[in-house]
Scaffold this active site. Structure first.
Site, PDB file in Angstrom:
ATOM      1  NE  ARG A 190     -20.930   8.627   5.368  1.00 22.09           N
ATOM      2  CZ  ARG A 190     -20.283   8.177   4.855  1.00 22.09           C
ATOM      3  NH1 ARG A 190     -20.085   7.509   3.678  1.00 22.09           N
ATOM      4  NH2 ARG A 190     -20.132   6.309   5.543  1.00 22.09           N
ATOM      5  N   GLY A 191     -17.515   8.090   6.942  1.00 24.46           N
ATOM      6  CA  GLY A 191     -16.926   7.088   6.886  1.00 24.46           C
ATOM      7  C   GLY A 191     -15.395   6.938   7.144  1.00 24.46           C
ATOM      8  CB  ALA A 192     -13.618   4.651   9.305  1.00 25.93           C
TER       9      ALA A 192
ATOM     10  NE  ARG B 289     -18.379  11.111  12.921  1.00 25.09           N
ATOM     11  CZ  ARG B 289     -19.146  10.704  12.187  1.00 25.09           C
ATOM     12  NH1 ARG B 289     -18.874  10.389  10.746  1.00 25.09           N
ATOM     13  NH2 ARG B 289     -20.162  10.105  12.933  1.00 25.09           N
TER      14      ARG B 289
ATOM     15  CD  GLN C 200     -25.346   7.463   7.229  1.00 25.96           C
ATOM     16  OE1 GLN C 200     -26.287   7.062   7.752  1.00 25.96           O
ATOM     17  NE2 GLN C 200     -24.071   7.852   8.195  1.00 25.96           N
TER      18      GLN C 200
ATOM     19  CG  ASP D 204     -16.971   3.404  11.916  1.00 28.62           C
ATOM     20  OD1 ASP D 204     -18.077   3.060  12.085  1.00 28.62           O
ATOM     21  OD2 ASP D 204     -16.566   4.658  11.205  1.00 28.62           O
TER      22      ASP D 204
ATOM     23  CG  ASN E 276     -20.053  -0.793  10.637  1.00 25.56           C
ATOM     24  OD1 ASN E 276     -19.894   0.327  10.085  1.00 25.56           O
ATOM     25  ND2 ASN E 276     -20.943  -0.906  10.085  1.00 25.56           N
ATOM     26  CE  LYS E 277     -23.278   5.753  11.270  1.00 30.53           C
ATOM     27  NZ  LYS E 277     -23.400   6.569  11.994  1.00 30.53           N
TER      28      LYS E 277
HETATM   29  O1  MRU Z   1     -21.260   8.013  10.686  1.00 28.39           O
HETATM   30  P1  MRU Z   1     -20.326   7.532   9.225  1.00 28.39           P
HETATM   31  O2  MRU Z   1     -21.198   7.852   8.645  1.00 28.39           O
HETATM   32  O3  MRU Z   1     -18.917   7.972   9.292  1.00 28.39           O
HETATM   33  O4  MRU Z   1     -20.305   6.164   9.680  1.00 28.39           O
HETATM   34  C1  MRU Z   1     -19.869   5.348   8.760  1.00 28.39           C
HETATM   35  C2  MRU Z   1     -19.951   4.094   9.152  1.00 28.39           C
HETATM   36  O5  MRU Z   1     -20.263   3.178  10.499  1.00 28.39           O
HETATM   37  C3  MRU Z   1     -19.485   2.773   8.350  1.00 28.39           C
HETATM   38  O6  MRU Z   1     -19.947   1.716   8.052  1.00 28.39           O
HETATM   39  C4  MRU Z   1     -17.626   2.919   8.549  1.00 28.39           C
HETATM   40  O7  MRU Z   1     -17.008   3.712   8.273  1.00 28.39           O
HETATM   41  C5  MRU Z   1     -17.337   1.635   7.496  1.00 28.39           C
HETATM   42  S1  MRU Z   1     -16.499   3.087   6.015  1.00 28.39           S
HETATM   43  C6  MRU Z   1     -16.136   2.083   4.768  1.00 28.39           C
END
Ligand code: MRU
Length: 344
Positions: free
Chosen positions: A48-50, A91, A196, A237, A248-249
């Site tokens: 996970r993470g963009a 996603r 996270q 994201d 973002n999250k």
């Molecule tokens: O749902 P996730 O854990 O994939 O969400 C991740 C985030 O929101 C991060 O802040 C974002 O992807 C930046 S990662 C460098």
């Protein structure tokens, strides 16, 4: 010195993905050999993470090409298109996934033999990964100029090595400032519902010896009021170049509103692969995840039987709450992002 965190790598004829669902308790890599397996790992959030899901998507296409028995370029392209559809339906919010898939599919248009095309596609996927690592180092270098000795830094979710090819974006800046000898304390929001911040960010920072205190998400504004927070740094994201909105999250928006109220700089760190040059805020799909993520913690139910829950995974922060966006190309005000399209 600890070895670097590698969330994803290619070896022989497979990709290895660090299963982030098991951290911080267990370090285990999944060996994935098909695009379908990669899609499942993205959907289930093993990775996970963009930027990391963008890299995984590109690698998923590379697996399809590598294992294909196609005799003609047309056959290979048909297989790649199927994998592309499977991977893009995992996603919906982080733009890096679509950016990376398009980039690899563009390479697939090269006129050459099947074998050459297989090699070109794998090379492109590996290049996307290498470039991300490089971008993170530059983001760290650029962003650490905004960090002062003694700063208390609030971060949300995990925008670290685990969410990228390594080093991280928001945590890349924190790492760079720490490596430069600045004395900083990180306040990591736990980031409900999937935690996270507690499970991943705290783990990464502890591993590197960077001072970190874990807080629940609802403590952030109070710590700002008490003067403990000097900067907020988050990842993204998707950043909308047209309007400067940052996606973002979930929870990011609340921190931005509180930071504005207390006059605390709100910094967003992301590579240019996170910038969406086309969309407006109402065109972005905010992922809705299973309500079980809210109703349960680590498999244990925390709410009365029958109660329903909401679970939007991301929120949208308007540009007037964002002080700076830090990319590998430099530091921008949200309204300056349009300029990036001229250099990207
Ligand atoms: O749902 P996730 O854990 O994939 O969400 C991740 C985030 O929101 C991060 O802040 C974002 O992807 C930046 S990662 C460098």
């Amino acid at each position: 010195m600890r070895s670097e965190i590698k969330p994803i790598y290619w070896r022989n004829n497979a990709i290895y993905v660090l299963d982030q669902r098991l951290l911080p308790y267990k370090i285990k890599y999944l060996r994935l050999k098909t695009a379908r397996e990669v899609a499942k790992a993205i959907k289930d959030m093993a990775i996970r993470g963009a930027p990391a899901i963008g890299i995984a998507g590109a690698m998923g296409l590379a697996l399809t090409a590598y294992h294909s028995r196609a005799k003609t370029v047309e056959q290979l392209l048909a297989e790649l298109k199927r994998s592309y559809e499977t991977l893009r339906n995992t996603r919906p919010t982080a733009v890096n996934l679509f950016w990376a898939l398009e980039r690899v599919m563009k390479i697939a248009e090269t006129r050459c033999s099947v074998d050459e095309l297989r090699r070109l596609i794998l090379d492109e996927a590996l290049k996307i990964m290498e470039e991300d690592l490089e971008a993170n180092r530059k983001i760290g270098f650029n962003g650490s100029k905004l960090i002062d000795d003694g700063d208390g830094i609030l971060t949300h979710c995990n925008a670290g090595a685990l969410a990228t090819a390594g080093y991280g974006t928001a945590l890349g800046i924190i790492r760079a400032a720490f490596e430069e000898g600045k004395k900083i304390t990180v306040y990591a929001c736990e980031t409900r519902p999937r935690l996270q911040g507690a499970k991943l960010t705290a783990w990464e920072l502890m591993r590197d010896g960077i001072p970190v205190k874990l807080i629940t998400d609802n403590m952030a504004a109070f710590l700002m009021q008490r003067g403990l927070i000097n900067k907020v740094i988050v990842g993204a994201d998707r950043i909308l170049a047209k309007t400067g909105h940052v996606i973002n999250k979930i929870g990011t928006l609340s921190h931005a509103i509180a930071a504005k109220y207390y006059n605390i700089p709100f910094l967003v760190a992301a590579p240019t692969s996170t910038v969406d040059f086309k969309s407006t805020p109402d065109e972005v799909v905010i992922e809705e995840r299973d309500e079980k993520e809210v109703l349960y913690i680590d498999g244990k139910k925390i709410a009365p039987r029958g109660v329903r829950a909401l679970n939007p995974a991301f929120d949208i922060t308007p540009p007037d709450l964002v002080s700076y966006i830090i990319t590998e190309k430099g530091i921008y005000r949200p309204e300056e992002l349009r300029e990036l399209s001229l250099t990207t």
